[in-house]
Design a protein around this motif. Structure first.
Motif, PDB file in Angstrom:
ATOM      1  N   GLN A 113       0.833  -1.204   0.000  1.00 58.53           N
ATOM      2  CA  GLN A 113       0.000   0.000   0.000  1.00 58.53           C
ATOM      3  C   GLN A 113       0.869   1.256   0.000  1.00 58.53           C
ATOM      4  O   GLN A 113       1.899   1.318   0.665  1.00 58.53           O
ATOM      5  CB  GLN A 113      -0.914   0.017   1.229  1.00 58.53           C
ATOM      6  N   THR A 119       0.411   5.477   0.444  1.00 58.69           N
ATOM      7  CA  THR A 119      -0.500   6.547   0.866  1.00 58.69           C
ATOM      8  C   THR A 119       0.057   7.891   0.419  1.00 58.69           C
ATOM      9  O   THR A 119       1.235   8.191   0.647  1.00 58.69           O
ATOM     10  CB  THR A 119      -0.699   6.545   2.387  1.00 58.69           C
ATOM     11  N   SER A 139      -4.974   6.360  -0.891  1.00 58.33           N
ATOM     12  CA  SER A 139      -4.073   5.206  -0.893  1.00 58.33           C
ATOM     13  C   SER A 139      -4.341   4.338  -2.116  1.00 58.33           C
ATOM     14  O   SER A 139      -5.437   4.359  -2.684  1.00 58.33           O
ATOM     15  CB  SER A 139      -4.257   4.380   0.387  1.00 58.33           C
ATOM     16  N   LYS A 162      -2.668   0.441  -4.178  1.00 61.05           N
ATOM     17  CA  LYS A 162      -1.722  -0.662  -4.186  1.00 61.05           C
ATOM     18  C   LYS A 162      -0.643  -0.414  -5.236  1.00 61.05           C
ATOM     19  O   LYS A 162      -0.856   0.334  -6.193  1.00 61.05           O
ATOM     20  CB  LYS A 162      -2.430  -1.988  -4.463  1.00 61.05           C
TER      21      LYS A 162
END
Length: 329
Positions: A149, A151, A165, A167
């Protein structure tokens, strides 16, 4: 209300770009086939779905081998993407040869009905194979690659925005989709085969008189369009994780909406239409509840997408980048 919409805006943009990239590349298959045959290939959504299943099966097969643990995930992803694109491209050529070519000079309604029939056949074949492989259920879990992840901090810039956020797979997906779209644009506008495709699209009979092999050009168009759809299916499985034999139906219809929005038959229009539709759909999913005072929720985002199609057909049927054509009578 406005403040609530601004708070969710960064996440909406990220999710909308991811979904829009999928719509854009799948829409390219629709617009290429329509441009050369004047055929809406409604089986293209199922070709996308088949690519997702082939890619997932290859990921499961390769990642299950002990000797592949030392291979970087990116290399595995590239290999799976290329193999899936090639196999699905050959599937598209086979469908064109068996189902569409014998009907080429028939009224347009007949190939259209055939395309719908092919889509149902692909759904059931994939469902049967998935049930055989997966112990009675046809839902498969996609590859868990690039799941880290990231952010992005927007709240530190302004109190109007929230942090967003995504992936790592989002970056891989966007970069791959952009590369595919740029490569297709170069292929169509800068290569000999692309010139032949544009010539056949403009006038099939005249192109054949200029020694262009029309059948080979049409097969190449189906291969390229289907390969792009199959590769996008792999990206979809990687990004969203779960696939089933029916994902191609609604997604294929929305990709068709994207092609109409950009201008059916216009490759760059399909790209723009897909990205715009993805952004608008995610905006609707995030804000319909706020805009309607709780009457409509996020589940009505599909209605929003089809409402866009109706509006475009009423007010600008040629699409954003399409050109109106005069029908000879």
């Amino acid at each position: 209300m406005l403040q609530d919409m601004l708070i969710s805006l960064p996440q909406v943009l990220i999710d909308g770009l991811a979904l829009g990239a999928v719509y854009a590349v799948v829409a390219l298959g629709y617009t290429m086939v329509y441009g050369i045959l004047q055929l809406i290939n409604f089986a293209h959504g199922e070709i996308f779905m088949t690519g997702a299943y082939i890619g997932t099966a290859l990921f499961i097969l390769i990642m299950g081998m002990s000797w592949t643990s030392a291979i970087p995930q990116l290399i595995v992803f590239i290999v799976v993407l290329l193999i899936s694109a090639g196999l699905v491209g050959l599937l598209g050529v086979g469908i064109e040869r068996v189902a569409y070519r014998p009907l080429r000079n028939t009224p347009r309604l007949i190939p259209l009905i055939t395309a719908i029939g092919i889509s149902f056949i692909l759904q059931d074949v994939v469902r049967f194979i998935a049930e055989m492989m997966n112990g009675g259920t046809y839902i498969l879990t996609g590859p868990s690659l690039f799941t880290g992840q990231v952010t992005i901090g927007f709240s530190s810039i302004s109190s109007l925005f929230n942090d967003a956020s995504f992936k790592i797979s989002f970056i891989i997906m966007i970069v791959t989709a952009i590369l595919m779209m740029v490569a297709l644009d170069f292929f169509v506008n800068r290569t000999k085969w692309g010139t032949a495709i544009r010539a056949v699209s403009l006038d099939r009979e005249t192109a054949s008189l200029m020694s262009i092999n029309v059948n080979k050009v049409i097969s190449t168009t189906f291969f390229v369009g289907s390969a792009l759809g199959g590769a996008t299916g792999v990206l979809f499985a990687m990004q969203y994780g779960t696939i089933d034999p029916y994902i191609g139906f609604i997604l294929g219809l929305k990709a068709f909406i994207a092609a109409v929005l950009g201008g059916i038959g216009n490759i760059r229009g399909a790209m723009i239409g897909g990205l715009l539709l993805g952004l608008m759909e995610m905006f609707a999913a995030a804000n319909l509840t706020t805009l309607t005072g709780g009457i409509l929720g996020a589940e009505y985002k599909d209605v929003f997408a089809f409402a866009i199609l109706i509006i475009v057909l009423i007010f600008k049927p040629e699409g954003l980048l399409g050109k109106p054509t005069a029908e000879k009578v």
